[in-house]
Design a protein around this motif. Structure first.
Motif, short mmCIF file in Angstrom:
data_model
loop_
_atom_site.label_atom_id
_atom_site.label_comp_id
_atom_site.label_asym_id
_atom_site.label_seq_id
_atom_site.Cartn_x
_atom_site.Cartn_y
_atom_site.Cartn_z
N ARG A 386 0.94 -1.06 0.04
CA ARG A 386 0.01 0.05 0.04
C ARG A 386 1.16 1.36 -0.39
O ARG A 386 0.93 2.28 -0.75
CB ARG A 386 -1.36 0.58 0.82
CG ARG A 386 -1.73 -0.98 1.20
CD ARG A 386 -3.14 -0.97 -0.07
NE ARG A 386 -3.70 -2.24 -0.27
CZ ARG A 386 -4.82 -1.93 0.33
NH1 ARG A 386 -5.46 -1.17 0.69
NH2 ARG A 386 -5.56 -2.90 -0.16
N VAL A 387 1.88 1.15 0.80
CA VAL A 387 2.87 2.32 0.87
C VAL A 387 3.28 2.22 0.01
O VAL A 387 3.65 3.68 -1.32
CB VAL A 387 3.85 1.74 1.97
CG1 VAL A 387 4.94 3.75 1.72
CG2 VAL A 387 3.13 2.47 3.27
N VAL A 388 3.31 1.52 -0.44
CA VAL A 388 4.81 1.89 -2.55
C VAL A 388 3.86 2.21 -3.22
O VAL A 388 3.87 2.84 -4.33
CB VAL A 388 5.51 0.37 -2.72
CG1 VAL A 388 6.53 0.78 -4.33
CG2 VAL A 388 5.98 0.10 -1.89
N THR A 389 2.72 1.37 -3.30
CA THR A 389 1.56 1.95 -4.16
C THR A 389 1.12 3.57 -4.29
O THR A 389 0.69 4.64 -5.35
CB THR A 389 0.29 1.68 -3.94
OG1 THR A 389 0.84 -0.34 -4.32
CG2 THR A 389 -0.53 1.96 -4.87
N SER A 390 1.31 4.30 -2.64
CA SER A 390 0.82 5.40 -2.59
C SER A 390 2.47 6.31 -3.57
O SER A 390 1.94 7.29 -3.65
CB SER A 390 1.22 6.03 -1.17
OG SER A 390 0.83 7.21 -0.65
N ALA A 394 2.41 9.17 -6.47
CA ALA A 394 2.76 10.44 -6.55
C ALA A 394 3.89 10.98 -7.63
O ALA A 394 3.10 11.84 -7.78
CB ALA A 394 3.35 10.48 -5.45
N GLY A 395 4.15 9.81 -8.14
CA GLY A 395 5.77 9.39 -8.93
C GLY A 395 4.17 9.71 -10.47
O GLY A 395 4.93 10.39 -10.61
N LEU A 396 3.72 9.33 -10.30
CA LEU A 396 2.77 9.26 -11.55
C LEU A 396 2.57 10.01 -12.30
O LEU A 396 1.62 10.89 -13.16
CB LEU A 396 1.91 7.76 -11.75
CG LEU A 396 2.43 6.25 -12.25
CD1 LEU A 396 1.39 5.54 -12.18
CD2 LEU A 396 3.04 6.29 -13.34
N PHE A 397 1.55 10.96 -10.77
CA PHE A 397 0.52 12.09 -10.69
C PHE A 397 1.79 13.37 -11.17
O PHE A 397 2.09 13.99 -12.24
CB PHE A 397 0.29 13.12 -9.58
CG PHE A 397 -0.71 13.83 -9.91
CD1 PHE A 397 -2.09 13.93 -10.99
CD2 PHE A 397 0.41 14.58 -8.68
CE1 PHE A 397 -1.94 15.28 -10.67
CE2 PHE A 397 -0.83 15.72 -8.61
CZ PHE A 397 -2.32 16.50 -10.05
#
Length: 412
Positions: A386-390, A394-397
């Protein structure tokens, strides 16, 4: 005995008639919802078998062929994985069958939208057959499911980014004072919710008297991303909108909460550990409901996303520059070559990945033991996913904002 037999036969006949009625009522428009319903059924079956199938599976020699019988949790996990594998195979077969479908005149279009009685029967047979598969296959599928579940979360992130940017473009496109005010109000609400949420996370997951540096790092890192989002979108060179930044900020904070809430219940920094016994059933229900809603969202977005799911020949891909001659011929040609509105193959891939993701939820990413084995999505692997997905969100945005500036000659 004769009366009981007649009653059972009548009940079975009524059930079959009810199934035929429901199946026959599924139209082209409701097909995607029907697939979501089938997926929800697989979750219910997984949940039930997880609770009751262990004693039976212990007696199956091709499953329990060990010198020492494993713990009950092993059989619970195995039951969930076998149902998930059947679900995965079912949707993967459909995905392969739907590769290259471009028009509604393709015979496979009818397979995608119809034949529901046969599809339900095939799904049921596949799930049953998975209980005769060797344990080595299930173990391999378990390992692959961790990667598939992570990829499912990333696909959801891409869909969310596409949705948020589309939402912003739609409201800005109205070019009216009311919609600009609506953008501002929604953005402020999302930012307010984000900061209130962060305060609650500090209260729940960084209790005084305990060394909770890791939890503090997760929350502070998310707040840093929120600040970076605002700075980037407000930069003159980017010229972005505050609405996507606010929505993504709230989503990242939610993912942070989801990760922290998945920490083991005996971890001293998990503020939910005092209620572990009380929330067991509720946690499982919420976990399953969240999964179903996530898949429904992804499936519905499959019909409207312009960046990931639409077929190249979809009406959303563009219109012809010059009209064709002959109205009658045009109408006939449109009827014969009416393009599909989304990629059927990718649609089924989403359900295949979701099958892996649901298996990881129900098994605690195949690491839960003891009391945590009765809770959904609990354990350090779930926390880090979950944390890495968060962080990936952020990186993709940020990339979606700066990429047009870094590569002005490319279309994004």
């Amino acid at each position: 005995m004769w009366a009981a037999s007649c009653l059972a036969s009548c009940c079975a006949a009524c059930a079959c008639d009810a199934c035929r009625t429901v199946v026959s009522s599924i139209s082209r428009r409701s097909a995607r919802i029907a697939y979501c319903g089938l997926f929800a059924l697989s979750l219910i079956v997984s949940w039930i078998l997880r609770e009751v199938a262990a004693p039976l599976m212990e007696k199956l020699p091709w499953i329990n062929h060990f010198h020492k019988t494993p713990d009950r949790e092993w059989f619970e996990t195995d039951a969930v994985l076998r149902v998930s594998l059947g679900n995965f195979v079912f949707f993967s077969i459909l995905s392969v069958m739907m590769i290259g479908v471009k028009t509604q005149k393709d015979p496979r279009d009818g397979i995608h939208h119809g034949g529901w009685m046969m599809k339900v029967i095939c799904w049921f047979i596949l799930v049953i057959l998975m209980f005769f598969v060797p344990n080595e296959v299930i173990s391999f599928y378990e390992s692959m499911s961790k990667f598939g579940a992570g990829f499912f979360l990333l696909v959801q992130v891409v869909l969310l980014l596409d949705f948020v940017h589309g939402w912003n473009d739609t409201w800005v496109g109205y070019d009216e004072q009311f919609w600009y005010a609506a953008l501002l109000v929604v953005s402020l609400v999302c930012y307010l919710a984000t900061f209130v949420f962060s305060g609650l996370l500090f209260h729940w997951f960084t209790p005084s008297g305990h060394d909770c540096g890791l939890n503090t790092f997760f929350i502070v890192m998310t707040l840093i991303f929120v600040f970076v989002f605002a700075v980037v979108v407000l930069h003159p060179a980017v010229g972005g909108s505050i609405l996507p930044a606010s929505v993504i900020s709230f989503y990242c904070m939610y993912l942070c909460y989801s990760g922290l809430a998945s920490e083991p219940r005996d971890y001293e920094c998990n503020g939910l550990h005092k209620h572990s016994k009380a929330v067991s059933t509720g946690t499982m229900t919420i976990g399953l409901l969240t999964t179903v809603l996530s898949v429904v969202y992804s499936a519905v977005r499959a019909g409207s996303s312009t960046t990931l799911l639409s077929s190249p020949d979809s009406p959303r891909a563009g219109k012809p520059l010059l009209p064709l001659d002959g109205k009658a011929e045009d109408k006939e040609e449109k009827e014969e070559k009416k393009p599909v509105t989304y990629s059927y193959a990718f649609f089924h891939i989403i359900f295949s990945l979701a099958s892996m993701y649901s298996a990881m939820l129900l098994t605690g990413w195949s690491t839960s033991v003891g009391e945590s084995g009765k809770l959904v999505d609990v354990g350090w692997p779930s926390v880090w996913v979950r944390v890495v997905t968060s962080w990936a969100t952020a990186g993709l945005f940020i990339w979606s904002l700066v990429a047009p500036i870094l590569f002005p000659d490319r279309e994004f």
